[in-house]
Scaffold this active site. Structure first.
Site, PDB file in Angstrom:
ATOM      1  N   LYS A 196      -1.069 -11.362  -5.057  1.00  0.00           N
ATOM      2  CA  LYS A 196      -0.092 -10.355  -5.493  1.00  0.00           C
ATOM      3  C   LYS A 196       1.029 -10.223  -4.470  1.00  0.00           C
ATOM      4  O   LYS A 196       2.207 -10.231  -4.834  1.00  0.00           O
ATOM      5  CB  LYS A 196      -0.826  -9.018  -5.706  1.00  0.00           C
ATOM      6  N   SER A 197       0.678 -10.109  -3.198  1.00  0.00           N
ATOM      7  CA  SER A 197       1.711  -9.941  -2.161  1.00  0.00           C
ATOM      8  C   SER A 197       2.676 -11.120  -2.150  1.00  0.00           C
ATOM      9  O   SER A 197       3.887 -10.953  -2.026  1.00  0.00           O
ATOM     10  CB  SER A 197       1.049  -9.852  -0.778  1.00  0.00           C
ATOM     11  N   ARG A 238       6.852 -11.416  -3.243  1.00  0.00           N
ATOM     12  CA  ARG A 238       7.829 -11.942  -2.284  1.00  0.00           C
ATOM     13  C   ARG A 238       8.542 -13.167  -2.847  1.00  0.00           C
ATOM     14  O   ARG A 238       9.734 -13.358  -2.631  1.00  0.00           O
ATOM     15  CB  ARG A 238       7.129 -12.267  -0.953  1.00  0.00           C
ATOM     16  N   GLY A 294       3.624  -0.232  -5.267  1.00  0.00           N
ATOM     17  CA  GLY A 294       4.134   0.168  -3.955  1.00  0.00           C
ATOM     18  C   GLY A 294       4.894  -0.958  -3.279  1.00  0.00           C
ATOM     19  O   GLY A 294       5.899  -0.733  -2.604  1.00  0.00           O
ATOM     20  N   ARG A 306       3.261   8.706  -3.520  1.00  0.00           N
ATOM     21  CA  ARG A 306       3.070   7.856  -2.339  1.00  0.00           C
ATOM     22  C   ARG A 306       4.241   7.985  -1.371  1.00  0.00           C
ATOM     23  O   ARG A 306       5.397   8.006  -1.789  1.00  0.00           O
ATOM     24  CB  ARG A 306       2.849   6.409  -2.785  1.00  0.00           C
ATOM     25  N   SER A 323       1.753  -1.360   8.627  1.00  0.00           N
ATOM     26  CA  SER A 323       2.073  -1.591   7.215  1.00  0.00           C
ATOM     27  C   SER A 323       2.990  -2.793   7.058  1.00  0.00           C
ATOM     28  O   SER A 323       4.113  -2.808   7.572  1.00  0.00           O
ATOM     29  CB  SER A 323       2.740  -0.346   6.618  1.00  0.00           C
ATOM     30  N   ASP A 346      -7.265  -3.514   1.398  1.00  0.00           N
ATOM     31  CA  ASP A 346      -7.403  -3.416  -0.062  1.00  0.00           C
ATOM     32  C   ASP A 346      -8.822  -3.729  -0.535  1.00  0.00           C
ATOM     33  O   ASP A 346      -9.161  -3.504  -1.697  1.00  0.00           O
ATOM     34  CB  ASP A 346      -6.419  -4.372  -0.756  1.00  0.00           C
ATOM     35  N   LYS A 397      -2.978   5.044  -0.812  1.00  0.00           N
ATOM     36  CA  LYS A 397      -2.927   3.885  -1.714  1.00  0.00           C
ATOM     37  C   LYS A 397      -2.746   4.394  -3.155  1.00  0.00           C
ATOM     38  O   LYS A 397      -2.377   5.536  -3.356  1.00  0.00           O
ATOM     39  CB  LYS A 397      -4.191   3.033  -1.548  1.00  0.00           C
ATOM     40  N   ARG A 451      -8.128   6.638  -1.704  1.00  0.00           N
ATOM     41  CA  ARG A 451      -9.328   5.805  -1.902  1.00  0.00           C
ATOM     42  C   ARG A 451     -10.528   6.246  -1.084  1.00  0.00           C
ATOM     43  O   ARG A 451     -11.637   5.759  -1.321  1.00  0.00           O
ATOM     44  CB  ARG A 451      -8.997   4.325  -1.651  1.00  0.00           C
TER      45      ARG A 451
HETATM   46  C1  S3P Z   1       0.966  -5.128   0.775  1.00  0.00           C
HETATM   47  C2  S3P Z   1       0.625  -4.499   1.934  1.00  0.00           C
HETATM   48  C3  S3P Z   1      -0.456  -3.511   2.041  1.00  0.00           C
HETATM   49  C4  S3P Z   1      -1.420  -3.593   0.870  1.00  0.00           C
HETATM   50  C5  S3P Z   1      -0.701  -3.702  -0.439  1.00  0.00           C
HETATM   51  C6  S3P Z   1       0.198  -4.909  -0.475  1.00  0.00           C
HETATM   52  C7  S3P Z   1       2.088  -6.078   0.789  1.00  0.00           C
HETATM   53  O1  S3P Z   1       0.094  -2.219   2.076  1.00  0.00           O
HETATM   54  O2  S3P Z   1      -2.290  -2.496   0.867  1.00  0.00           O
HETATM   55  O3  S3P Z   1      -1.632  -3.798  -1.504  1.00  0.00           O
HETATM   56  O4  S3P Z   1       2.225  -6.871  -0.159  1.00  0.00           O
HETATM   57  O5  S3P Z   1       2.859  -6.068   1.756  1.00  0.00           O
HETATM   58  P1  S3P Z   1       0.708  -1.605   3.445  1.00  0.00           P
HETATM   59  O6  S3P Z   1       1.592  -2.610   4.008  1.00  0.00           O
HETATM   60  O7  S3P Z   1       1.437  -0.376   3.058  1.00  0.00           O
HETATM   61  O8  S3P Z   1      -0.496  -1.325   4.288  1.00  0.00           O
END
Ligand code: S3P
Length: 428
Positions: free
Chosen positions: A22-23, A27, A94, A122, A167, A315, A342, A346
């Protein structure tokens, strides 16, 4: 939608191709949108969150074709992004919100960012504060802490930001703004967080410097379109790793999973708890390490999960809590206050729902303590609209003493649209 789970008595077996990270999928779309040329993405995660990212960038005039796991983005640089006529709706995401704010901060137009009920709770000041320091004008409830947010970007000047929270979203937002800011922009984080932004920006031809916990970028650099192969998401693999570890007589193989060291804390924890986990076929694809993971059921010991390990598995904590209910002795999860901000709080949602199943678990200020092993009893539980809570409860359902009903499983499509089909394919 509700889902009923049945206990598995004869083990889980088989091999799965885990959906895209997902991350990295977020990007790939965002960096493709600000690059020059056609970026192609394979293995994209077509989950609701990543579709929200595509939708937002289309609303800024970027041409994006998406068919299942294949995406093509026609980038025309930052200047190719146009003032959106409609509001940018991030849904439940987020990552879309925070990383996109970093891009919007330097664009000479006005935009409004909204999301769902969970997003509205959030904290966004963790990114809007440094972005305002760079020079962006951002407003919203509680001085720009909560959506809806109104952004007027423009000329920005590099800063050195010491982030109070570990983060990757904060780090990424500031670095993305830094790409268009005057001079050097750097971020120091309190603990190393996922480094997909740094790796992928390098792939797009950007010079990114790292010195310990500080990452720096010089403004004025442009991105060149790339091909991106997205690895399987270790955060999605986590559900099957735990299932294989706790359902007796199981053997599950997960193919081409991303094992970037900033994400692989769950592998370390499983090993330290005595899980039978093997990592094979390690290679690097598109700047990210991947491997096949095999897990078999075994006896497990409680452990401590804390400190710098936390950002490497943040996560995965909901499903690790399920794992801990089956381990011998105490598992202590601490230094994990971030869990409170989150998709749901959680700490509360995990503890509350696992208690309903009879687990010996209690919340602490910065985590939870679980004492095992405890047999889990069937009940009706809630996902609270949080995809990872829904999936963690589904895994708990595999070892309950009867039928477990999970309310509101629709949210699982945020990160794993075919989760239940994949889980069912492992039944013998
Ligand atoms: C993410 C970073 C994490 C993670 C989120 C995805 C990202 O959050 O919990 O699911 O893609 O950069 P934080 O960077 O706020 O910890």
């Amino acid at each position: 939608m509700n889902k009923t789970m049945h206990s598995i008595t004869n083990g889980l077996e088989g091999s799965l191709k885990i959906p895209g990270d997902k991350s990295i999928s977020h990007r790939a779309v965002m960096f493709g949108a600000i690059a020059y040329g056609k970026t192609t993405v394979d293995g994209f995660l077509p989950g609701d969150d990543c579709l929200s990212t595509i939708d937002c960038f289309r609303k800024m005039g970027v041409q994006i074709e998406q068919k299942e796991e294949r995406v093509e983005i026609l980038g025309k640089g930052f200047e190719g992004l146009k003032e959106p006529v409609e509001v940018l709706d991030v849904g439940n995401s987020g990552t879309t919100t925070r990383l996109m704010l970093g891009i919007l901060a330097t664009l000479p137009f006005h935009s409004i960012v909204i999301g769902d009920e969970s997003i509205a709770k959030r904290p966004m000041s963790r990114v809007t504060k440094p972005l305002k320091e760079l020079g962006a004008k951002i407003d919203g409830r509680d001085e720009g802490n909560y959506t809806p947010l109104s952004i007027r970007g423009g000329k920005t000047k590099g800063i050195h930001y010491h982030s109070p929270v570990a983060s990757a979203q904060v780090k990424s937002a500031v670095l993305l703004a830094g790409l268009q800011s005057e001079g050097v922009t750097s971020v120091t984080e309190p603990a190393l967080t996922r480094d997909h932004t740094e790796r992928m920006l390098k792939g797009f031809g950007v010079d990114v410097q790292r010195d310990g916990l500080t990452v720096s970028i010089e403004g004025g650099q442009s991105l060149q379109a790339q091909h991106i192969q997205v690895p399987g998401d270790i955060s999605s693999a986590a559900f099957f790793l735990v299932a294989g570890a706790i359902v007796q007589n199981s053997s599950i193989t997960l193919q081409s999973v991303g094992i970037n060291p900033t994400r692989s804390g769950i592998i370390d924890v499983l090993h330290s708890m005595g899980a039978s986990l093997t990592v094979t076929n390690e290679k690097v694809v598109g700047g990210e390490p991947i491997a096949d993971l095999n897990i078999e059921s075994s006896s497990l010991q409680g452990t401590e999960i804390s400190g710098e390990l936390i950002p490497r598995l943040i996560d995965e904590i909901p499903v690790l809590a399920v794992l801990a209910t089956q381990a011998n002795g105490k598992t202590i999860i601490k230094d994990a206050e971030e869990l409170k901000v989150k998709e749901t709080n959680r700490i509360d949602t995990v503890v509350h729902q696992l208690k309903e199943l009879g687990a010996n678990i209690r919340a602490t200020d910065d985590g939870m303590i679980i004492e095992g092993p405890t047999p889990l009893k069937a009940a009706t539980v809630r996902s609270y609209g949080d995809h990872r809570i829904g999936m963690a409860l589904a895994i708990a359902g595999l070892i309950c003493d009867g039928e477990l009903t999970i309310e509101n499983t629709d949210a699982i499509a945020v990160s794993y649209p075919h989760f239940f089909e994949d889980l069912e394919s492992l039944s013998k």
